[in-house]
Design an enzyme around this catalytic site. Structure first.
Site, mmCIF file in Angstrom:
data_model
loop_
_atom_site.group_PDB
_atom_site.id
_atom_site.type_symbol
_atom_site.label_atom_id
_atom_site.label_comp_id
_atom_site.label_asym_id
_atom_site.label_seq_id
_atom_site.Cartn_x
_atom_site.Cartn_y
_atom_site.Cartn_z
ATOM 1 C CG ASN A 13 -21.468 24.676 -24.856
ATOM 2 O OD1 ASN A 13 -20.748 25.161 -23.982
ATOM 3 N ND2 ASN A 13 -22.444 25.350 -25.448
ATOM 4 N N GLY A 14 -19.560 20.750 -23.955
ATOM 5 C CA GLY A 14 -19.489 19.296 -23.860
ATOM 6 C C GLY A 14 -18.083 18.731 -23.974
ATOM 7 C CB SER A 15 -14.824 20.171 -24.833
ATOM 8 O OG SER A 15 -14.862 21.354 -24.097
ATOM 9 C CE LYS B 124 -15.656 24.995 -21.812
ATOM 10 N NZ LYS B 124 -16.500 24.217 -22.744
ATOM 11 C CD GLU C 119 -18.530 28.774 -20.768
ATOM 12 O OE1 GLU C 119 -18.552 29.954 -21.148
ATOM 13 O OE2 GLU C 119 -18.181 27.824 -21.500
#
Ligand code: ADP
Length: 273
Positions: A40-42, A44, A164
């Site tokens: 999460n938070g990368s 995407k 997701e």
């Protein structure tokens, strides 16, 4: 080979003190199924928004089927891309499954005489034709996401991005979506490009290619087997190996030929029996 998406030297930051993408490059061939993985938070979802032109890059270029994304082309580019999001409930607008698929077609001003056939076709591709008169909210999570996929398919996109889309599903729902995506690939071949965005490596197993990003940087890029075998890097980037990846890890002492993607899938299907 035609390129579905080409991202060249992309720079993007939400605010001045945090540069998310800087010199980011990614090319996705037409017909590929790419799993875009990262914790999460990368970055995407931001990447998906940039590809859709919902936000604009600070610099660099994004081309979709050779068409440069600009304020003038954004509508045409977007027409070629279908999106399926995390929460299936947020995607329903119709009182019945068929109404829901019809909604996008109506927006596209599809002649009403053609709509029933297009709705039935889209629903039958995802195995939901028998549910066409049902109320969407009464369906299971996996069924809802298949309807969301049908609504997108009815618009005949060349690229489908699933952001997701399996995150809220139980294992059965996830399995039906994975099977549906496999069916789509065998049905449409090179005519459909899939990008599945996920933080869950298990969802990357069936993709042709796994791209791992972290803090806006491309960390790994290759077949599932080649990416899973880099488990040190995967752990280091805050990701869990999928079950299949653990298998690869265990089998790593054997010849590398055991680690190819086809065998990985065969092992998996064998294990699932
Ligand atoms: P992912 O989809 O991989 O979870 P995101 O693209 O949503 O990652 O987020 C990447 C980074 O950008 C995170 O640090 C997140 O906090 C930040 N970010 C996302 N959306 C916004 C926003 N609207 N404003 C400011 N920062 C944001």
């Amino acid at each position: 080979m035609t390129q579905a998406i080409k991202i060249d030297n992309l720079k993007y930051n939400y605010n001045d003190d945090q540069v998310l993408f800087d010199g980011f490059n990614l090319e996705i061939d037409s017909g590929q199924w790419v799993a875009l993985v990262g914790h999460n938070g990368s970055g995407k979802s931001t990447l998906a928004k940039l590809i859709l032109g919902l936000i604009a890059a600070n610099s660099g270029n994004i081309d979709v089927f050779g068409e440069r994304l600009t304020v003038d082309t954004v509508h045409h580019v977007r027409e070629q891309i279908g999106m399926v999001f995390q929460n299936p409930d947020n995607q329903f607008v119709g009182a019945t499954v068929a109404d829901d698929v019809a909604f996008g077609l109506e927006n596209k001003q599809t002649p009403s005489i053609e709509m029933p056939r297009m709705i039935d076709e889209a629903l039958s591709i995802v195995g939901m034709l028998d549910f066409k008169d049902r109320e969407p909210h009464m369906l299971s999570g996996g069924q809802k996401q298949r309807v969301a996929l049908a609504s997108v398919l009815a618009l005949q996109p060349k690229i489908i991005i699933l952001d997701e889309a399996m995150a809220m599903l139980d294992p059965d729902g996830r399995a039906t979506i994975m099977r549906t995506l496999q069916d789509l690939k065998s049905r449409f071949g090179r005519d459909i490009t899939l990008v599945t965005i996920t933080h869950d490596m298990d969802e990357a197993i069936l993709a042709d290619r796994v791209v791992v990003i972290n803090d806006g940087q491309l960390i790994l890029d290759g077949t599932p087997a080649s990416v899973f075998s880099q488990y040190d890097i995967i752990h280091h980037n805050g990701l869990e190996l999928p079950f299949a990846g653990e298998l690869v890890e265990k089998l790593d002492t054997k010849p590398k030929s055991y680690l190819d993607e086809r065998e990985l899938i065969q092992w998996l299907s064998h294990l699932n029996k």
